[in-house]
Enzyme design. Sequence first.
Site, PDB file in Angstrom:
ATOM      1  CG  HIS A 374      -1.909  -0.941   1.330  1.00  0.00           C
ATOM      2  ND1 HIS A 374      -3.181  -0.835   0.815  1.00  0.00           N
ATOM      3  CD2 HIS A 374      -2.024  -2.193   1.589  1.00  0.00           C
ATOM      4  CE1 HIS A 374      -3.989  -1.813   0.928  1.00  0.00           C
ATOM      5  NE2 HIS A 374      -3.271  -2.965   1.370  1.00  0.00           N
ATOM      6  CE  LYS A 565      -6.827  13.837   0.346  1.00  0.00           C
ATOM      7  NZ  LYS A 565      -6.717  12.527  -0.410  1.00  0.00           N
ATOM      8  NE  ARG A 566      -4.207   9.816  10.291  1.00  0.00           N
ATOM      9  CZ  ARG A 566      -3.761   9.010  11.543  1.00  0.00           C
ATOM     10  NH1 ARG A 566      -4.604   7.860  11.305  1.00  0.00           N
ATOM     11  NH2 ARG A 566      -2.639   9.145  11.930  1.00  0.00           N
ATOM     12  CE  LYS A 571      -2.821  10.848   3.462  1.00  0.00           C
ATOM     13  NZ  LYS A 571      -3.224  10.043   2.441  1.00  0.00           N
ATOM     14  CB  THR A 673     -10.284   4.697  -1.056  1.00  0.00           C
ATOM     15  OG1 THR A 673      -9.742   5.044   0.264  1.00  0.00           O
ATOM     16  CG2 THR A 673      -9.474   3.589  -1.494  1.00  0.00           C
ATOM     17  CE  LYS A 677     -14.090   5.843   1.093  1.00  0.00           C
ATOM     18  NZ  LYS A 677     -13.171   5.805   2.242  1.00  0.00           N
TER      19      LYS A 677
END
Length: 832
Positions: A374, A565-566, A571, A673, A677
């Site tokens: 992952h 998100k985290r 990110k 992911t 969504k």
Amino acid sequence: ANNTVKTAASSHTQGHDPRRGVGTAAMNRAILDHLHFTMARLPALASRNDWYMALSHAVRDRMLDDWLASLHHFRNKELKVVSYLSAEFLLGPHLGNNLINTGMWDAARDAVESLGLRLEDLLRQEEEPGLGNGGLGRLAACYLDSLATLRIPSIGYGIRYEFGIFDQLIRDGWQVETADKWLKFGNPWEICRSEIAYEVKMGGHTEYHHDADGRLAIVWLPVKVIKGVAYDTPIAGYRSRITGLLRLWKSEAVESFNFQAFNAGEYYHAVDEKVVSESITKVLYPNDEPGVGKLLRLAQQYFFVSCSLQDMIRVHLLRSPRLEEFDQTFAVQMNDTHPSLAVAELMRLLVDEHGLGWDAAWKVTRSTLAYTNHTLLPEALEKWPLQLFANLLPRHLEIVYEINRRFLDEVSRAYPGDQARLARMSLIEETGGKFVRMANLASVGSHAINGVAHLHTELLKETVLADFYQMTPEKFCNVTNGVTPRRWVLLSNPGLAWLISESIGEEWVTAPEKLRELECFASDPSFLSAWRGVKDANKRALAAAILERTGVAVDPESLFDIQVKRIHEYKRQHLNLLHILTLYHRIKRDPGAQIPPRTFIFGGKAAPGYFMAKLIIKLINSVAEVVNADPEVAGRLKVVFFPDFNVTNGQLIYPAADLSEQISTSGKEASGTGNMKFSLNGALTIGTLDGANVEIREEVGEENFFLFGLNATEVQALKKSGYHPGRFYEEDWELREAIDAVRSGLFSHGDAGLFQPLVDHLLYDDEYLALADYRSYLECQERVSTAFRQRELWSVKSVLNVARMGKFSSDRSIREYCEKIWKVPIRPPFPH
Ligand code: 73E
């Protein structure tokens, strides 16, 4: 209240089969029965939690018929069982999902209303099981839903953490962690199976003996034995009449009291043992990358892997005495390297405990196990200090050495004289301290290795697992992630689900390729206006929640621009912030600037020890404070940090987004992911060519996706040629203006030092190239603003996003695992 008491009394005398009856009347009776017999409460005195518990028990009862029938499949020799090993399952609340999947929603709602309550309120009562950190754990939960929906016999194996991911509070703009006491009021969904329990050894040393026949016997003499007890949770498939099994292990002391110590009067010492044993499954590690050598974390991993494999062997032996055929009973998927001790543990169980020869055991181990990677981030690749490993798992270290010896023999035969390659592929790292490399162990012990999006798999083959790919290319494949449309559309966004089903029928729920039929509605103005109506209602609901939780009033008419998100530097939440700061400055400079009103919404947890991530949260809140209070941008810009982002909050947030921020540095996000969504709920994406974004853009069409930034190849090239973030700062005055504002103390009440570490990091290091992508991101955001002004066209793009997202159903992912990796037949859908 008088009425309900009467109903309760009468229902007890009538009697009924608790397994049957999902009509309103039967549900009403069942709820009252459970209130009486399970919760021991009078309706007049019942709390909301009592009612929630009573309803949940009534629902669970009605899942048991299908469950017991499904559990029977494990005994059927013809059916291979999929075993999904994961240290995390981020399930989210069960009640709503179970009502949807079993088709009991309407009956439950009506029954609850007949009792003078609202289903909504009872749904809100559930503490979600947050047994995961983020995407990896949530993926496991989506896969359980799909496995049950596709009627594939399956077991999810994991850890029953007493405390899941911490609850996030925001105090003075900073993240504060509090314990997640999700079991505080009881968990109606789990069933403790005290009789399904295994002993797990830890520590000590090994001894070699010759038995009477002169055969070598290896004995592991541990210093500690812990018991793992199974807690089972039913997982309803969508109208499939199949209920899957999630089996989580709780650690206990083998004997609750050490009687020797107790007799000696050392009461406290006697309970010590119990405390230590129970600590193994106490708490989830809240990091989305491995910390340095935490013994308890290794103990958790070994504990759940050992319990799970012992359980599988027990089930197999019910079918066949031949453990050489274990791979025909189970296909075992390892969710990242967290369960990769399975390689050594299965070998130990087969060889030491069940008497198989090494070669036979190795053959069956490899053909049973498969490994999903992952992440490519080098710091996230698990490795355990050798000494720590040896202390906890002395026998496993011997097994790892033996696997390694045989494997390196193969490598040197394939690549004679290539010492560097041998060192890279070894299961043991020896440069600067010795470590056991879990990704190498998982790769060697598996027949299949997969990445989670096309780009990720390609990079995996070129970088972290390149040597393994070159030696055994046939083992590698890609399975792009997916999400379940049941929880993420049907349950989260009932308005949208209803509109879609009205237009094209209901089959899309299990056959999302059918969503394509929405394309022809994209030119129907009345459909588009209904579509906008749904989004607007979702935005109003989110606005209300934001007001309640943060005190900030946001305008539901504004563009909802969301990044949840985290929190992690790769990110790039801080890139999003740089855009906000630039807009802020532009409006202040030119109050007439044509910029459609936007609400920027952030959410996400930071690992408690990740200083920079926590500072980013503080900066978001500090910018919010200044921007939201500035009359010059009132009605034009709002910034919100939505506290405690989790599955429950996600269900409210994704459906309300206009714009989805997927802005990681290309090559760093394995898949993502959340991106799926959002788009499945009609948001447009602004994103880089990273992870599954690449495939989302391919599906929805480039004209319906806002692309910016360097691609993975350009990122690598820029890094190689020497990246100087300071140059971007020097050469772009708007970027300089944004960064200087942070530096000046404008957002920290004059404390110029507060954000200095973040600013320095950006100016002198900027590992994730935020400054390099800034200008491209800003230009892209201008295209977003322009597009949002043409509401009709925006809605068309939104419809086309949903219509073309079918590929990202987790049903498709699971079918691919079945075909490519598990060799499990795909059964036709259950006839409705
Ligand atoms: O890109 C996501 C991916 O969508 C990735 O970062 C995440 O997994 C998702 C599902 O495939 C992930 N989590 C972890 N590694 N990758 C991780 C690592 C250690 C502990 C907990 C989670």
